[in-house]
Scaffold this motif. Structure first.
Motif, PDB file in Angstrom:
ATOM      1  N   CYS A 122      -2.752   0.233  -8.423  1.00 14.26           N
ATOM      2  CA  CYS A 122      -2.224  -0.773  -7.498  1.00 14.26           C
ATOM      3  C   CYS A 122      -0.894  -1.296  -8.031  1.00 14.26           C
ATOM      4  O   CYS A 122      -0.796  -1.716  -9.176  1.00 14.26           O
ATOM      5  CB  CYS A 122      -3.206  -1.922  -7.359  1.00 14.26           C
ATOM      6  SG  CYS A 122      -2.603  -3.238  -6.313  1.00 14.26           S
ATOM      7  N   CYS A 134      -0.604  -5.536 -10.693  1.00 14.58           N
ATOM      8  CA  CYS A 134      -2.059  -5.570 -10.593  1.00 14.58           C
ATOM      9  C   CYS A 134      -2.668  -4.477 -11.461  1.00 14.58           C
ATOM     10  O   CYS A 134      -3.525  -4.737 -12.292  1.00 14.58           O
ATOM     11  CB  CYS A 134      -2.455  -5.391  -9.139  1.00 14.58           C
ATOM     12  SG  CYS A 134      -4.201  -5.118  -8.890  1.00 14.58           S
ATOM     13  N   ARG A 136      -4.770  -2.263 -10.957  1.00 16.08           N
ATOM     14  CA  ARG A 136      -6.146  -1.803 -10.720  1.00 16.08           C
ATOM     15  C   ARG A 136      -6.120  -0.346 -10.243  1.00 16.08           C
ATOM     16  O   ARG A 136      -5.253   0.040  -9.469  1.00 16.08           O
ATOM     17  CB  ARG A 136      -6.812  -2.664  -9.657  1.00 16.08           C
ATOM     18  CG  ARG A 136      -7.270  -4.028 -10.144  1.00 16.08           C
ATOM     19  CD  ARG A 136      -7.859  -4.803  -8.972  1.00 16.08           C
ATOM     20  NE  ARG A 136      -8.487  -6.047  -9.388  1.00 16.08           N
ATOM     21  CZ  ARG A 136      -7.841  -7.174  -9.630  1.00 16.08           C
ATOM     22  NH1 ARG A 136      -6.530  -7.210  -9.492  1.00 16.08           N
ATOM     23  NH2 ARG A 136      -8.468  -8.264  -9.998  1.00 16.08           N
ATOM     24  N   CYS A 142      -8.969  -6.789  -5.917  1.00 19.85           N
ATOM     25  CA  CYS A 142      -7.550  -7.132  -5.857  1.00 19.85           C
ATOM     26  C   CYS A 142      -7.282  -7.969  -4.613  1.00 19.85           C
ATOM     27  O   CYS A 142      -7.637  -7.569  -3.510  1.00 19.85           O
ATOM     28  CB  CYS A 142      -6.684  -5.880  -5.828  1.00 19.85           C
ATOM     29  SG  CYS A 142      -4.946  -6.272  -5.513  1.00 19.85           S
ATOM     30  N   CYS A 145      -5.175  -5.993  -1.919  1.00 13.46           N
ATOM     31  CA  CYS A 145      -5.476  -4.609  -1.609  1.00 13.46           C
ATOM     32  C   CYS A 145      -6.286  -4.434  -0.335  1.00 13.46           C
ATOM     33  O   CYS A 145      -6.941  -3.435  -0.161  1.00 13.46           O
ATOM     34  CB  CYS A 145      -6.205  -3.949  -2.777  1.00 13.46           C
ATOM     35  SG  CYS A 145      -5.052  -3.337  -4.002  1.00 13.46           S
TER      36      CYS A 145
HETATM   37 ZN   LIG Z   1      -4.165  -4.711  -6.655  1.00 11.37          ZN
END
Ligand SMILES: [Zn+2]
Lengths: 217, 296
Positions: A122, A134, A136, A142, A145
Protein backbone atom coordinates in the motif's frame (compact mmCIF):
# COMPACT_ATOMS: atom_id res chain seq x y z
CA UNK A 1 -4.14 -8.52 -9.91
CA UNK A 2 -3.46 -4.85 -9.42
CA UNK A 3 -4.76 -2.31 -11.91
CA UNK A 4 -5.12 1.42 -12.13
CA UNK A 5 -8.37 3.10 -13.09
CA UNK A 6 -8.45 6.68 -14.30
CA UNK A 7 -11.56 8.80 -14.67
CA UNK A 8 -12.87 12.29 -14.14
CA UNK A 9 -15.80 12.91 -11.85
CA UNK A 10 -18.45 14.40 -14.11
CA UNK A 11 -19.95 16.62 -11.42
CA UNK A 12 -16.85 17.93 -9.68
CA UNK A 13 -14.35 17.68 -12.52
CA UNK A 14 -11.90 16.05 -10.14
CA UNK A 15 -9.65 13.39 -11.57
CA UNK A 16 -9.29 10.03 -9.87
CA UNK A 17 -6.57 7.49 -10.52
CA UNK A 18 -6.62 4.89 -7.78
CA UNK A 19 -4.54 1.75 -7.99
CA UNK A 20 -6.66 -1.14 -6.83
CA UNK A 21 -6.56 -4.83 -6.21
CA UNK A 22 -9.13 -7.01 -7.98
CA UNK A 23 -11.97 -7.79 -7.55
CA UNK A 24 -13.26 -4.29 -8.18
CA UNK A 25 -16.94 -3.39 -8.23
CA UNK A 26 -18.39 -0.20 -9.69
CA UNK A 27 -21.79 1.22 -8.88
CA UNK A 28 -23.79 4.05 -7.38
CA UNK A 29 -24.52 2.35 -4.08
CA UNK A 30 -21.60 1.43 -1.82
CA UNK A 31 -23.76 -0.79 0.41
CA UNK A 32 -25.31 -2.45 -2.61
CA UNK A 33 -22.00 -3.94 -3.73
CA UNK A 34 -20.50 -7.06 -2.16
CA UNK A 35 -17.71 -6.42 0.33
CA UNK A 36 -16.12 -9.80 -0.21
CA UNK A 37 -15.86 -12.28 -3.06
CA UNK A 38 -14.57 -15.82 -2.68
CA UNK A 39 -12.60 -14.77 0.37
CA UNK A 40 -11.09 -11.69 -1.24
CA UNK A 41 -11.77 -8.18 -0.12
CA UNK A 42 -13.58 -6.18 -2.79
CA UNK A 43 -12.50 -2.70 -3.84
CA UNK A 44 -15.80 -0.90 -4.14
CA UNK A 45 -15.91 2.23 -6.28
CA UNK A 46 -18.84 4.58 -5.95
CA UNK A 47 -19.80 6.55 -9.05
CA UNK A 48 -22.45 8.99 -7.92
CA UNK A 49 -24.66 9.61 -10.89
CA UNK A 50 -28.24 8.62 -11.80
CA UNK A 51 -26.94 6.98 -15.00
CA UNK A 52 -25.04 4.39 -12.95
CA UNK A 53 -26.80 1.33 -11.50
CA UNK A 54 -26.54 0.53 -7.79
CA UNK A 55 -24.19 -2.32 -8.65
CA UNK A 56 -23.19 -1.77 -12.23
CA UNK A 57 -20.10 -3.76 -13.12
CA UNK A 58 -17.43 -6.07 -11.80
CA UNK A 59 -13.78 -6.21 -12.80
CA UNK A 60 -12.07 -9.44 -11.80
CA UNK A 61 -9.20 -11.62 -12.72
CA UNK A 62 -9.79 -15.01 -14.30
CA UNK A 63 -6.93 -17.30 -15.26
CA UNK A 64 -4.50 -14.45 -15.63
CA UNK A 65 -6.88 -12.37 -17.70
CA UNK A 66 -8.77 -9.29 -16.69
CA UNK A 67 -12.53 -9.56 -17.11
CA UNK A 68 -15.27 -6.96 -16.91
CA UNK A 69 -18.80 -8.23 -16.28
CA UNK A 70 -21.96 -6.15 -16.46
CA UNK A 71 -24.02 -6.76 -13.31
CA UNK A 72 -27.37 -5.18 -14.07
CA UNK A 73 -29.54 -6.27 -17.05
CA UNK A 74 -31.02 -2.78 -17.21
CA UNK A 75 -27.61 -1.13 -17.33
CA UNK A 76 -25.06 -1.15 -20.10
CA UNK A 77 -21.32 -1.33 -19.91
CA UNK A 78 -19.47 -0.26 -23.03
CA UNK A 79 -16.00 -1.62 -23.64
CA UNK A 80 -14.17 0.62 -26.12
CA UNK A 81 -17.56 1.84 -27.28
CA UNK A 82 -19.18 -1.59 -27.66
CA UNK A 83 -21.90 -2.81 -25.32
CA UNK A 84 -21.08 -6.27 -24.04
CA UNK A 85 -22.40 -8.28 -21.08
CA UNK A 86 -18.84 -9.32 -20.34
CA UNK A 87 -15.46 -9.07 -21.96
CA UNK A 88 -11.76 -9.42 -21.32
CA UNK A 89 -9.92 -6.15 -21.13
CA UNK A 90 -6.34 -5.16 -21.73
CA UNK A 91 -4.08 -2.26 -20.84
CA UNK A 92 -5.46 1.07 -22.06
CA UNK A 93 -9.06 -0.11 -22.63
CA UNK A 94 -11.88 2.32 -22.00
CA UNK A 95 -15.02 1.40 -20.06
CA UNK A 96 -18.20 3.41 -20.25
CA UNK A 97 -20.26 3.03 -17.09
CA UNK A 98 -23.28 5.31 -17.19
CA UNK A 99 -21.89 8.75 -17.91
CA UNK A 100 -18.41 7.86 -16.63
CA UNK A 101 -15.54 6.99 -18.91
CA UNK A 102 -12.93 4.97 -17.12
CA UNK A 103 -9.59 4.00 -18.52
CA UNK A 104 -7.88 0.82 -17.35
CA UNK A 105 -4.13 0.45 -16.89
CA UNK A 106 -2.38 -2.71 -15.87
CA UNK A 107 0.27 -2.11 -13.28
CA UNK A 108 2.04 -5.41 -13.79
CA UNK A 109 5.28 -3.86 -12.71
CA UNK A 110 4.24 -3.27 -9.14
CA UNK A 111 6.13 -0.60 -7.21
CA UNK A 112 7.68 -2.97 -4.71
CA UNK A 113 9.94 -5.78 -5.83
CA UNK A 114 10.90 -8.22 -3.14
CA UNK A 115 13.17 -10.83 -4.63
CA UNK A 116 11.65 -12.25 -7.73
CA UNK A 117 8.05 -12.19 -6.58
CA UNK A 118 6.22 -8.93 -7.08
CA UNK A 119 4.39 -8.09 -3.92
CA UNK A 120 1.81 -5.38 -3.62
CA UNK A 121 2.40 -2.74 -0.99
CA UNK A 122 0.00 0.00 0.00
CA UNK A 123 1.52 3.31 -1.08
CA UNK A 124 -0.87 5.58 0.82
CA UNK A 125 0.57 7.95 3.36
CA UNK A 126 -1.03 7.60 6.73
CA UNK A 127 0.39 10.50 8.74
CA UNK A 128 -1.33 13.86 8.76
CA UNK A 129 1.69 16.03 9.61
CA UNK A 130 4.41 13.44 9.09
CA UNK A 131 3.92 11.48 5.87
CA UNK A 132 4.50 7.81 6.55
CA UNK A 133 3.83 5.20 3.89
CA UNK A 134 1.27 2.62 4.91
CA UNK A 135 3.32 -0.25 3.49
CA UNK A 136 0.69 -2.87 4.25
CA UNK A 137 0.89 -5.82 1.91
CA UNK A 138 -2.73 -6.55 2.58
CA UNK A 139 -5.38 -3.82 2.60
CA UNK A 140 -6.92 -5.18 5.81
CA UNK A 141 -6.85 -2.56 8.51
CA UNK A 142 -5.63 0.27 6.31
CA UNK A 143 -7.86 3.31 6.72
CA UNK A 144 -7.30 4.31 3.08
CA UNK A 145 -7.56 0.98 1.36
CA UNK A 146 -11.28 0.77 0.92
CA UNK A 147 -10.92 1.44 -2.74
CA UNK A 148 -13.57 4.10 -2.50
CA UNK A 149 -12.06 7.37 -3.66
CA UNK A 150 -15.32 9.20 -3.12
CA UNK A 151 -15.18 8.79 0.63
CA UNK A 152 -14.66 12.07 2.45
CA UNK A 153 -11.03 13.08 2.78
CA UNK A 154 -10.01 12.22 6.32
CA UNK A 155 -7.29 14.84 6.20
CA UNK A 156 -9.53 17.64 4.97
CA UNK A 157 -7.63 20.10 7.20
CA UNK A 158 -4.79 20.10 4.67
CA UNK A 159 -7.03 22.50 2.73
CA UNK A 160 -6.26 25.08 5.44
CA UNK A 161 -2.70 25.04 4.14
CA UNK A 162 -3.00 24.29 0.43
CA UNK A 163 0.77 24.43 -0.18
CA UNK A 164 1.44 21.79 2.45
CA UNK A 165 4.18 19.43 1.35
CA UNK A 166 4.83 21.37 -1.83
CA UNK A 167 8.32 22.76 -2.38
CA UNK A 168 7.96 23.35 -6.10
CA UNK A 169 9.31 26.39 -7.88
CA UNK A 170 7.46 29.45 -6.65
CA UNK A 171 6.62 27.86 -3.31
CA UNK A 172 8.19 28.32 0.06
CA UNK A 173 11.44 26.40 0.50
CA UNK A 174 12.07 25.75 -3.19
CA UNK A 175 15.58 27.22 -3.14
CA UNK A 176 16.60 24.88 -0.37
CA UNK A 177 14.77 21.94 -1.81
CA UNK A 178 16.27 22.28 -5.27
CA UNK A 179 19.74 22.16 -3.74
CA UNK A 180 18.90 19.52 -1.17
CA UNK A 181 21.72 17.21 -2.26
CA UNK A 182 24.31 19.71 -1.11
CA UNK A 183 23.02 20.09 2.40
CA UNK A 184 23.95 17.74 5.15
CA UNK A 185 23.65 17.92 8.86
CA UNK A 186 26.64 16.92 10.89
CA UNK A 187 25.34 15.68 14.20
CA UNK A 188 28.85 15.59 15.68
CA UNK A 189 29.62 19.24 15.10
CA UNK A 190 25.98 20.36 15.07
CA UNK A 191 26.63 22.20 11.83
CA UNK A 192 24.76 22.21 8.59
CA UNK A 193 27.24 21.62 5.78
CA UNK A 194 26.66 22.90 2.32
CA UNK A 195 28.98 21.52 -0.35
CA UNK A 196 28.82 24.45 -2.67
CA UNK A 197 31.59 23.35 -5.01
CA UNK A 198 29.53 21.81 -7.75
CA UNK A 199 26.15 22.82 -6.45
CA UNK A 200 25.29 25.26 -9.18
CA UNK A 201 26.00 23.10 -12.17
CA UNK A 202 24.18 20.01 -10.97
CA UNK A 203 21.29 21.88 -9.42
CA UNK A 204 20.33 23.22 -12.80
CA UNK A 205 20.11 19.95 -14.66
CA UNK A 206 18.76 17.97 -11.74
CA UNK A 207 16.08 20.39 -10.69
CA UNK A 208 13.19 17.98 -10.42
CA UNK A 209 10.07 19.49 -9.03
CA UNK A 210 8.99 17.87 -5.92
CA UNK A 211 5.86 17.43 -3.98
CA UNK A 212 5.70 15.41 -0.82
CA UNK A 213 3.17 12.81 -1.73
CA UNK A 214 0.42 13.21 0.81
CA UNK A 215 -1.37 10.29 -0.75
CA UNK A 216 -4.87 11.33 0.25
CA UNK A 217 -6.17 11.71 -3.29
CA UNK B 1 -13.47 6.25 31.32
CA UNK B 2 -10.86 7.82 33.57
CA UNK B 3 -12.78 10.90 34.61
CA UNK B 4 -14.24 11.25 38.09
CA UNK B 5 -17.21 13.53 37.49
CA UNK B 6 -17.71 14.33 41.21
CA UNK B 7 -14.15 15.55 41.44
CA UNK B 8 -14.49 17.41 38.16
CA UNK B 9 -17.59 19.26 39.43
CA UNK B 10 -15.61 20.70 42.35
CA UNK B 11 -13.00 22.58 40.32
CA UNK B 12 -14.17 22.20 36.72
CA UNK B 13 -10.70 21.06 35.73
CA UNK B 14 -10.04 17.93 33.71
CA UNK B 15 -6.49 16.71 33.90
CA UNK B 16 -5.15 13.40 32.64
CA UNK B 17 -2.44 11.54 30.80
CA UNK B 18 -3.93 8.74 28.78
CA UNK B 19 -4.78 7.56 25.28
CA UNK B 20 -6.52 9.86 22.81
CA UNK B 21 -9.50 7.54 22.76
CA UNK B 22 -9.91 7.73 26.55
CA UNK B 23 -9.60 11.50 26.55
CA UNK B 24 -12.28 11.85 23.89
CA UNK B 25 -14.55 9.55 25.89
CA UNK B 26 -14.01 11.61 29.03
CA UNK B 27 -14.69 14.85 27.22
CA UNK B 28 -17.90 13.32 25.94
CA UNK B 29 -18.91 12.81 29.58
CA UNK B 30 -18.12 16.46 30.29
CA UNK B 31 -20.18 17.48 27.27
CA UNK B 32 -23.10 15.42 28.57
CA UNK B 33 -22.89 17.09 31.97
CA UNK B 34 -22.73 20.46 30.23
CA UNK B 35 -25.77 19.80 28.07
CA UNK B 36 -27.81 18.38 30.96
CA UNK B 37 -26.98 21.42 33.12
CA UNK B 38 -27.89 23.76 30.30
CA UNK B 39 -31.31 22.11 29.98
CA UNK B 40 -31.88 22.16 33.73
CA UNK B 41 -30.90 25.82 33.94
CA UNK B 42 -33.32 26.67 31.14
CA UNK B 43 -36.08 24.69 32.86
CA UNK B 44 -35.68 26.51 36.20
CA UNK B 45 -35.42 29.87 34.49
CA UNK B 46 -38.74 29.07 32.84
CA UNK B 47 -40.23 28.21 36.25
CA UNK B 48 -38.89 31.49 37.62
CA UNK B 49 -40.65 33.33 34.83
CA UNK B 50 -43.97 31.61 35.64
CA UNK B 51 -43.62 32.43 39.35
CA UNK B 52 -42.84 36.03 38.43
CA UNK B 53 -46.01 36.25 36.38
CA UNK B 54 -47.98 34.60 39.23
CA UNK B 55 -46.66 37.21 41.70
CA UNK B 56 -47.83 40.01 39.44
CA UNK B 57 -51.25 38.46 38.90
CA UNK B 58 -51.73 37.78 42.64
CA UNK B 59 -50.76 41.34 43.51
CA UNK B 60 -53.21 42.75 40.97
CA UNK B 61 -56.07 40.51 42.14
CA UNK B 62 -55.17 41.38 45.73
CA UNK B 63 -55.59 45.08 44.93
CA UNK B 64 -58.82 44.53 43.01
CA UNK B 65 -60.32 42.43 45.83
CA UNK B 66 -59.24 45.14 48.28
CA UNK B 67 -61.00 47.84 46.31
CA UNK B 68 -64.21 45.84 46.24
CA UNK B 69 -63.85 44.90 49.91
CA UNK B 70 -63.62 41.13 49.33
CA UNK B 71 -61.35 40.75 52.31
CA UNK B 72 -61.21 36.92 52.49
CA UNK B 73 -60.39 36.77 48.75
CA UNK B 74 -57.68 39.42 49.20
CA UNK B 75 -56.17 37.24 51.93
CA UNK B 76 -56.07 34.23 49.63
CA UNK B 77 -54.31 36.24 46.89
CA UNK B 78 -51.86 37.59 49.41
CA UNK B 79 -50.98 34.07 50.57
CA UNK B 80 -50.75 32.87 46.95
CA UNK B 81 -48.48 35.81 46.20
CA UNK B 82 -46.15 34.86 49.06
CA UNK B 83 -46.02 31.25 47.88
CA UNK B 84 -45.12 32.48 44.41
CA UNK B 85 -42.30 34.61 45.83
CA UNK B 86 -40.90 31.56 47.63
CA UNK B 87 -41.26 29.60 44.39
CA UNK B 88 -39.41 32.28 42.46
CA UNK B 89 -36.49 32.27 44.90
CA UNK B 90 -36.34 28.46 44.79
CA UNK B 91 -36.36 28.43 40.96
CA UNK B 92 -33.60 31.04 40.77
CA UNK B 93 -31.43 29.13 43.26
CA UNK B 94 -31.93 25.93 41.24
CA UNK B 95 -31.11 27.73 37.99
CA UNK B 96 -27.87 29.14 39.38
CA UNK B 97 -26.94 25.76 40.89
CA UNK B 98 -27.20 24.13 37.49
CA UNK B 99 -25.77 27.18 35.76
CA UNK B 100 -22.42 26.51 37.41
CA UNK B 101 -22.05 23.42 35.23
CA UNK B 102 -23.26 25.08 32.07
CA UNK B 103 -19.76 25.19 30.60
CA UNK B 104 -18.19 26.99 27.67
CA UNK B 105 -19.00 24.47 24.93
CA UNK B 106 -16.24 25.59 22.58
CA UNK B 107 -13.55 24.69 25.07
CA UNK B 108 -14.28 21.02 25.54
CA UNK B 109 -15.30 20.61 21.91
CA UNK B 110 -12.07 22.06 20.54
CA UNK B 111 -9.96 20.13 23.07
CA UNK B 112 -11.33 16.83 21.85
CA UNK B 113 -10.87 17.82 18.18
CA UNK B 114 -7.23 18.79 18.78
CA UNK B 115 -6.56 15.53 20.62
CA UNK B 116 -7.98 13.58 17.68
CA UNK B 117 -5.90 15.59 15.21
CA UNK B 118 -2.53 15.19 16.97
CA UNK B 119 -3.14 11.52 17.70
CA UNK B 120 -2.99 10.74 13.96
CA UNK B 121 0.76 11.20 14.02
CA UNK B 122 1.34 9.44 17.30
CA UNK B 123 2.13 5.77 17.94
CA UNK B 124 -0.95 3.66 18.67
CA UNK B 125 -0.04 3.14 22.32
CA UNK B 126 0.93 6.77 22.91
CA UNK B 127 -0.53 8.83 25.72
CA UNK B 128 -1.42 12.49 25.60
CA UNK B 129 -1.33 14.73 28.61
CA UNK B 130 -4.22 17.16 28.81
CA UNK B 131 -5.36 19.84 31.21
CA UNK B 132 -8.67 21.45 30.38
CA UNK B 133 -9.98 24.23 32.60
CA UNK B 134 -13.68 25.02 32.36
CA UNK B 135 -14.14 27.36 35.32
CA UNK B 136 -15.01 31.02 34.74
CA UNK B 137 -12.30 33.08 32.99
CA UNK B 138 -12.63 35.73 35.71
CA UNK B 139 -12.23 33.40 38.67
CA UNK B 140 -10.20 35.01 41.50
CA UNK B 141 -7.15 32.77 41.10
CA UNK B 142 -6.82 33.87 37.47
CA UNK B 143 -6.36 37.53 38.41
CA UNK B 144 -2.88 38.67 37.44
CA UNK B 145 -2.98 42.44 37.76
CA UNK B 146 -5.11 45.31 39.05
CA UNK B 147 -4.40 48.81 37.81
CA UNK B 148 -6.26 52.13 38.17
CA UNK B 149 -8.21 53.10 35.07
CA UNK B 150 -6.03 55.42 32.95
CA UNK B 151 -8.64 58.18 32.62
CA UNK B 152 -11.82 57.27 34.53
CA UNK B 153 -11.11 58.27 38.13
CA UNK B 154 -12.31 55.84 40.76
CA UNK B 155 -12.31 52.99 38.27
CA UNK B 156 -10.00 50.02 38.27
CA UNK B 157 -9.07 47.38 35.72
CA UNK B 158 -8.52 43.75 36.65
CA UNK B 159 -6.66 41.58 34.17
CA UNK B 160 -7.31 37.84 34.22
CA UNK B 161 -5.33 35.15 32.48
CA UNK B 162 -7.04 31.85 31.96
CA UNK B 163 -4.77 29.12 30.68
CA UNK B 164 -7.64 26.84 29.80
CA UNK B 165 -5.90 24.26 27.68
CA UNK B 166 -2.59 22.42 27.86
CA UNK B 167 -1.84 19.50 25.58
CA UNK B 168 1.46 17.66 25.53
CA UNK B 169 2.60 14.60 23.62
CA UNK B 170 5.17 13.00 21.34
CA UNK B 171 4.75 12.35 17.62
CA UNK B 172 6.00 9.28 15.76
CA UNK B 173 9.18 11.17 14.76
CA UNK B 174 10.01 11.72 18.45
CA UNK B 175 9.17 15.40 18.31
CA UNK B 176 7.57 16.59 21.55
CA UNK B 177 4.85 19.16 21.27
CA UNK B 178 3.41 21.37 23.95
CA UNK B 179 0.38 23.51 23.21
CA UNK B 180 -1.36 25.96 25.50
CA UNK B 181 -4.34 28.26 25.00
CA UNK B 182 -4.66 31.27 27.28
CA UNK B 183 -7.57 33.67 27.24
CA UNK B 184 -7.03 37.14 28.66
CA UNK B 185 -10.00 39.15 29.91
CA UNK B 186 -10.34 42.48 31.63
CA UNK B 187 -12.95 43.74 34.05
CA UNK B 188 -13.43 47.47 34.36
CA UNK B 189 -15.27 48.43 37.54
CA UNK B 190 -16.02 51.32 39.88
CA UNK B 191 -18.67 53.77 41.08
CA UNK B 192 -20.19 56.00 38.48
CA UNK B 193 -22.12 59.15 39.36
CA UNK B 194 -25.16 59.77 37.20
CA UNK B 195 -26.49 63.23 36.24
CA UNK B 196 -29.05 63.07 39.06
CA UNK B 197 -26.17 62.77 41.50
CA UNK B 198 -26.71 59.13 42.46
CA UNK B 199 -23.74 56.80 42.53
CA UNK B 200 -24.01 53.48 40.78
CA UNK B 201 -21.61 50.55 40.74
CA UNK B 202 -20.56 49.54 37.24
CA UNK B 203 -18.63 46.49 36.15
CA UNK B 204 -17.92 45.26 32.68
CA UNK B 205 -15.86 42.30 31.51
CA UNK B 206 -14.36 42.06 28.07
CA UNK B 207 -12.34 39.32 26.44
CA UNK B 208 -8.98 40.40 25.06
CA UNK B 209 -8.56 37.33 22.90
CA UNK B 210 -6.68 34.09 23.19
CA UNK B 211 -3.00 33.27 22.75
CA UNK B 212 -2.01 29.91 21.33
CA UNK B 213 1.48 28.92 22.33
CA UNK B 214 3.06 25.95 20.55
CA UNK B 215 6.50 24.58 21.33
CA UNK B 216 8.03 21.77 19.33
CA UNK B 217 11.08 20.01 20.62
CA UNK B 218 12.52 18.03 17.74
CA UNK B 219 15.34 15.48 17.48
CA UNK B 220 18.34 17.27 15.95
CA UNK B 221 19.62 14.11 14.28
CA UNK B 222 16.58 14.16 12.01
CA UNK B 223 15.91 17.85 11.67
CA UNK B 224 19.27 19.52 12.43
CA UNK B 225 19.43 21.27 9.06
CA UNK B 226 16.51 23.44 10.18
CA UNK B 227 19.29 25.86 11.14
CA UNK B 228 19.86 26.52 7.46
CA UNK B 229 16.24 27.68 7.20
CA UNK B 230 16.60 30.19 10.00
CA UNK B 231 15.09 33.46 8.90
CA UNK B 232 12.86 31.77 6.37
CA UNK B 233 10.80 29.80 8.87
CA UNK B 234 8.54 32.76 9.50
CA UNK B 235 7.54 32.79 5.83
CA UNK B 236 6.29 29.23 6.07
CA UNK B 237 3.88 30.19 8.82
CA UNK B 238 0.32 30.48 7.62
CA UNK B 239 -2.53 31.33 9.94
CA UNK B 240 -6.24 32.08 9.49
CA UNK B 241 -7.08 35.57 8.31
CA UNK B 242 -7.70 37.32 11.62
CA UNK B 243 -5.10 35.40 13.60
CA UNK B 244 -1.66 37.01 13.95
CA UNK B 245 1.72 35.50 14.66
CA UNK B 246 2.92 37.24 17.80
CA UNK B 247 6.23 35.49 18.26
CA UNK B 248 8.42 32.95 16.54
CA UNK B 249 11.56 31.72 18.20
CA UNK B 250 13.88 29.09 16.85
CA UNK B 251 16.32 27.46 19.21
CA UNK B 252 18.77 24.71 18.44
CA UNK B 253 16.37 21.94 19.35
CA UNK B 254 13.04 23.68 19.45
CA UNK B 255 10.67 25.99 17.75
CA UNK B 256 8.22 28.16 19.62
CA UNK B 257 5.34 30.05 18.02
CA UNK B 258 2.69 32.20 19.64
CA UNK B 259 -0.43 33.18 17.71
CA UNK B 260 -3.09 35.58 18.86
CA UNK B 261 -6.78 35.03 18.18
CA UNK B 262 -8.74 38.30 18.50
CA UNK B 263 -11.65 38.40 20.94
CA UNK B 264 -14.39 38.41 18.30
CA UNK B 265 -13.49 34.87 17.25
CA UNK B 266 -11.72 33.67 20.41
CA UNK B 267 -14.79 31.74 21.56
CA UNK B 268 -15.40 30.12 18.22
CA UNK B 269 -14.55 26.45 18.18
CA UNK B 270 -13.82 26.34 14.47
CA UNK B 271 -11.51 29.37 14.50
CA UNK B 272 -9.43 27.97 17.34
CA UNK B 273 -9.21 24.53 15.73
CA UNK B 274 -8.22 26.00 12.39
CA UNK B 275 -5.54 28.20 13.97
CA UNK B 276 -4.08 25.30 15.97
CA UNK B 277 -4.08 22.99 12.94
CA UNK B 278 -2.38 25.61 10.79
CA UNK B 279 0.29 26.13 13.44
CA UNK B 280 1.05 22.41 13.33
CA UNK B 281 0.97 22.29 9.52
CA UNK B 282 3.25 25.35 9.30
CA UNK B 283 5.74 23.80 11.69
CA UNK B 284 5.81 20.55 9.74
CA UNK B 285 6.09 22.35 6.43
CA UNK B 286 9.41 23.52 7.86
CA UNK B 287 10.40 20.27 9.57
CA UNK B 288 9.61 18.07 6.57
CA UNK B 289 11.94 20.20 4.47
CA UNK B 290 14.57 20.24 7.21
CA UNK B 291 14.44 16.44 7.23
CA UNK B 292 15.22 16.30 3.49
CA UNK B 293 18.15 18.69 3.99
CA UNK B 294 19.47 16.82 7.03
CA UNK B 295 19.95 13.57 5.14
CA UNK B 296 23.48 12.66 4.26
ZN1 LIG C 1 -2.74 1.16 3.34
Amino acid sequence: MQIQLVWTDITTGKQFNPTLETPITLGKNFQGMPAEMSGKRVSRIVLSDPTVAGYHALIDESQGELLVINQNPNATTLINGVSLPSSTIVDGDRLQIGAFEIQVFLTATAPQNSGNTTQWKCDRNLGFLIPKPCGRTDPTGCPHCHGNPNQPDVYYERSYYPDYGNYNRGYWGHNYYSQRDYYSYNSNTGNVDFTEADANSVAMENDTDYELDMGAS
Amino acid sequence: MTINLDLFRQHLIYETNTSAEMICQDIKEIANLDRESELQKQKYNRYAKYFGIAIGVCFLLFLVSGIFDFIPLAGIFMIAGFISIIGLIWALIQASKHGKFDLANYRHQVASEIVKMVSRDMPLDATISVRLVLSLPTQKNKLVETIPHPYQSGFKIDTFQDEWLKIRGTFTDNTDFYLTATETSQTKYGWKRSRSGKSKYKSKTKSKGTDLDLTMHYPVKKYGAIQALRGDVVNAFKLPEKVVLKKLKQGEKNLNAIAHIPSEIANDKFSIYQAVTMMFLSTYQVLNLAKVLSKK
